[in-house]
Design a protein around this motif. Structure first.
Motif, PDB file in Angstrom:
ATOM      1  N   PHE A  68       0.834  -1.212   0.000  1.00 41.28           N
ATOM      2  CA  PHE A  68       0.000   0.000   0.000  1.00 41.28           C
ATOM      3  C   PHE A  68       0.865   1.257   0.000  1.00 41.28           C
ATOM      4  CE2 PHE A  68      -2.020   3.360   2.579  1.00 41.28           C
ATOM      5  CZ  PHE A  68      -3.080   3.665   1.756  1.00 41.28           C
ATOM      6  N   TYR A  69       1.884   1.280   0.864  1.00 41.71           N
ATOM      7  CA  TYR A  69       2.717   2.472   0.952  1.00 41.71           C
ATOM      8  C   TYR A  69       3.659   2.599  -0.236  1.00 41.71           C
ATOM      9  CZ  TYR A  69       0.883   3.073   5.626  1.00 41.71           C
ATOM     10  OH  TYR A  69       0.038   3.257   6.687  1.00 41.71           O
ATOM     11  N   ARG A  70       3.994   1.489  -0.873  1.00 39.80           N
ATOM     12  CA  ARG A  70       4.750   1.585  -2.124  1.00 39.80           C
ATOM     13  C   ARG A  70       3.896   2.245  -3.193  1.00 39.80           C
ATOM     14  NH1 ARG A  70       5.401  -2.953  -6.522  1.00 39.80           N
ATOM     15  NH2 ARG A  70       3.269  -2.187  -6.683  1.00 39.80           N
ATOM     16  N   ASP A  71       2.629   1.836  -3.274  1.00 39.80           N
ATOM     17  CA  ASP A  71       1.726   2.451  -4.238  1.00 39.80           C
ATOM     18  C   ASP A  71       1.502   3.930  -3.938  1.00 39.80           C
ATOM     19  OD1 ASP A  71       1.497  -0.044  -5.397  1.00 39.80           O
ATOM     20  OD2 ASP A  71      -0.362  -0.555  -4.335  1.00 39.80           O
ATOM     21  N   ILE A  72       1.503   4.283  -2.651  1.00 42.75           N
ATOM     22  CA  ILE A  72       1.354   5.688  -2.275  1.00 42.75           C
ATOM     23  C   ILE A  72       2.561   6.488  -2.749  1.00 42.75           C
ATOM     24  CG2 ILE A  72       1.307   7.289  -0.322  1.00 42.75           C
ATOM     25  CD1 ILE A  72      -1.366   5.945  -0.958  1.00 42.75           C
ATOM     26  N   MET A  73       3.771   5.963  -2.542  1.00 39.44           N
ATOM     27  CA  MET A  73       4.968   6.660  -2.994  1.00 39.44           C
ATOM     28  C   MET A  73       4.967   6.844  -4.511  1.00 39.44           C
ATOM     29  SD  MET A  73       6.812   7.525  -0.382  1.00 39.44           S
ATOM     30  CE  MET A  73       8.344   7.923  -1.205  1.00 39.44           C
ATOM     31  N   VAL A  74       4.500   5.823  -5.225  1.00 38.43           N
ATOM     32  CA  VAL A  74       4.461   5.900  -6.687  1.00 38.43           C
ATOM     33  C   VAL A  74       3.418   6.909  -7.151  1.00 38.43           C
ATOM     34  CG1 VAL A  74       3.936   4.617  -8.794  1.00 38.43           C
ATOM     35  CG2 VAL A  74       5.339   3.570  -7.006  1.00 38.43           C
ATOM     36  N   SER A  75       2.218   6.835  -6.577  1.00 40.79           N
ATOM     37  CA  SER A  75       1.128   7.703  -7.033  1.00 40.79           C
ATOM     38  C   SER A  75       1.360   9.157  -6.645  1.00 40.79           C
ATOM     39  CB  SER A  75      -0.204   7.217  -6.460  1.00 40.79           C
ATOM     40  OG  SER A  75      -0.170   7.199  -5.040  1.00 40.79           O
ATOM     41  N   VAL A  76       1.908   9.382  -5.457  1.00 44.24           N
ATOM     42  CA  VAL A  76       2.143  10.759  -5.012  1.00 44.24           C
ATOM     43  C   VAL A  76       3.219  11.431  -5.861  1.00 44.24           C
ATOM     44  CG1 VAL A  76       3.118  12.142  -3.147  1.00 44.24           C
ATOM     45  CG2 VAL A  76       1.322  10.497  -2.657  1.00 44.24           C
ATOM     46  N   THR A  77       4.358  10.773  -6.020  1.00 46.78           N
ATOM     47  CA  THR A  77       5.445  11.366  -6.795  1.00 46.78           C
ATOM     48  C   THR A  77       5.174  11.307  -8.296  1.00 46.78           C
ATOM     49  OG1 THR A  77       6.630   9.247  -6.730  1.00 46.78           O
ATOM     50  CG2 THR A  77       7.150  10.865  -5.023  1.00 46.78           C
ATOM     51  N   GLY A  78       4.779  10.127  -8.785  1.00 48.83           N
ATOM     52  CA  GLY A  78       4.567   9.974 -10.214  1.00 48.83           C
ATOM     53  C   GLY A  78       3.316  10.662 -10.715  1.00 48.83           C
ATOM     54  N   GLY A  79       2.194  10.450 -10.021  1.00 50.16           N
ATOM     55  CA  GLY A  79       0.927  11.033 -10.470  1.00 50.16           C
ATOM     56  C   GLY A  79       0.928  12.549 -10.427  1.00 50.16           C
ATOM     57  N   VAL A  80       1.321  13.104  -9.294  1.00 54.23           N
ATOM     58  CA  VAL A  80       1.372  14.563  -9.171  1.00 54.23           C
ATOM     59  C   VAL A  80       2.452  15.143 -10.074  1.00 54.23           C
ATOM     60  CG1 VAL A  80       1.645  16.486  -7.563  1.00 54.23           C
ATOM     61  CG2 VAL A  80       0.502  14.406  -6.811  1.00 54.23           C
ATOM     62  N   GLY A  81       3.568  14.428 -10.218  1.00 57.39           N
ATOM     63  CA  GLY A  81       4.628  14.898 -11.102  1.00 57.39           C
ATOM     64  C   GLY A  81       4.183  14.973 -12.554  1.00 57.39           C
ATOM     65  N   VAL A  82       3.437  13.989 -13.019  1.00 54.25           N
ATOM     66  CA  VAL A  82       2.922  14.002 -14.390  1.00 54.25           C
ATOM     67  C   VAL A  82       1.938  15.157 -14.579  1.00 54.25           C
ATOM     68  CG1 VAL A  82       1.476  12.741 -16.027  1.00 54.25           C
ATOM     69  CG2 VAL A  82       3.306  11.557 -14.815  1.00 54.25           C
TER      70      VAL A  82
END
Length: 255
Positions: free
Chosen positions: A211-225
């Motif tokens: 869950f927290y791996r997905d959070i790190m990916v979505s927060v950095t990757g999603g917001v970054g995109v």
């Protein structure tokens, strides 16, 4: 004390200083306009910079908030990494911030900010792909995240300062608005993340591991995109030649 005593300021007439204008479209149409807080609400660039500042703070603050639980619960690393990895991030961010000024002068603030976002997205892809990330590779990811976070943070502040320009009389409203925007966004972001957490108690279940791996990916990757798309559309809108080329590419692809 060192700042207040050692910083030399040029003494200028307050009237002549207030008559300087920000080189934006609306102010060019009204020479000598002194911006008040309500004037900023009519400026499209004010909302654009506020959005980018909000995205920057979401990436930096939320990644720092959840990096600890990501290390201990997703990667199962010893708890001393809770101190080591943030230290690596801060050191790499400090070193990166030292070179931001010459780099931004050569490439421009927007392009430098876009490069920082690409590094943020690169970190998100690394975390997503490398499911077996261990003690050896986490240092590289931490350096990448620290450097990219410092880059976009410094450039975000530079964008705000450039937006204000010579309109220092209303700078407090601009900085206050930016701060309010990112505080609300971060609070809502943490509330949303915690509400979607698989476990309702302090104990962690197997579902929390990734869950927290997905959070790190979505927060950095999603917001970054999202921020990268916004800065790209802004650059295209500001350059007619690039806009024409972009339209030609889109039209050709559609055909």
């Amino acid at each position: 004390m060192v700042f207040h005593i050692g910083t030399k300021e040029e003494v200028t007439d307050s009237r002549s200083e207030n008559q300087r204008i920000l080189p934006s479209t609306s102010q060019e149409e009204s020479p000598g306009l002194v911006f008040q807080w309500k004037h900023w609400l009519k400026e499209p660039s004010f909302y654009q910079v506020a959005f980018l500042h909000m995205c920057t703070r979401l990436i930096v603050n939320l990644s720092q908030t959840y990096i600890s639980v990501y290390l201990t619960n997703s990667l199962m690393l010893p708890k001393n990494y809770i101190a080591i990895i943030p230290l690596v991030m801060y050191v790499s961010g400090f070193v990166c911030s030292l070179v931001m000024k010459p780099v931004s002068k050569r490439m421009g603030i927007s392009i430098t900010y876009l490069v920082g976002l690409l590094l943020v997205v690169g970190f998100a892809v690394w975390v997503l792909v490398d499911k077996s990330m261990g003690a050896e590779t986490i240092y590289g990811a931490a350096v990448l995240l620290g450097a990219s976070s410092a880059s976009i943070l410094v450039m975000s502040l530079s964008m705000t300062a450039t937006l204000i320009g010579e309109q220092t009389g209303s700078a407090d409203f601009v900085y206050g608005s930016m701060s309010l925007t990112d505080k609300l966004a971060n609070g809502l972001g943490v509330l949303l993340i915690q509400s979607t957490r698989p476990c309702g108690t302090e104990a962690y279940c197997p579902d929390c591991i990734w869950f927290y791996r997905d959070i790190m990916v979505s927060v950095t990757g999603g917001v970054g995109v999202a921020a990268a798309l916004k800065i790209c559309t802004t650059l295209i809108a500001q350059r007619p030649a690039a806009q024409t080329a972009f339209g030609f590419i889109v039209t050709s692809w559609c055909r």
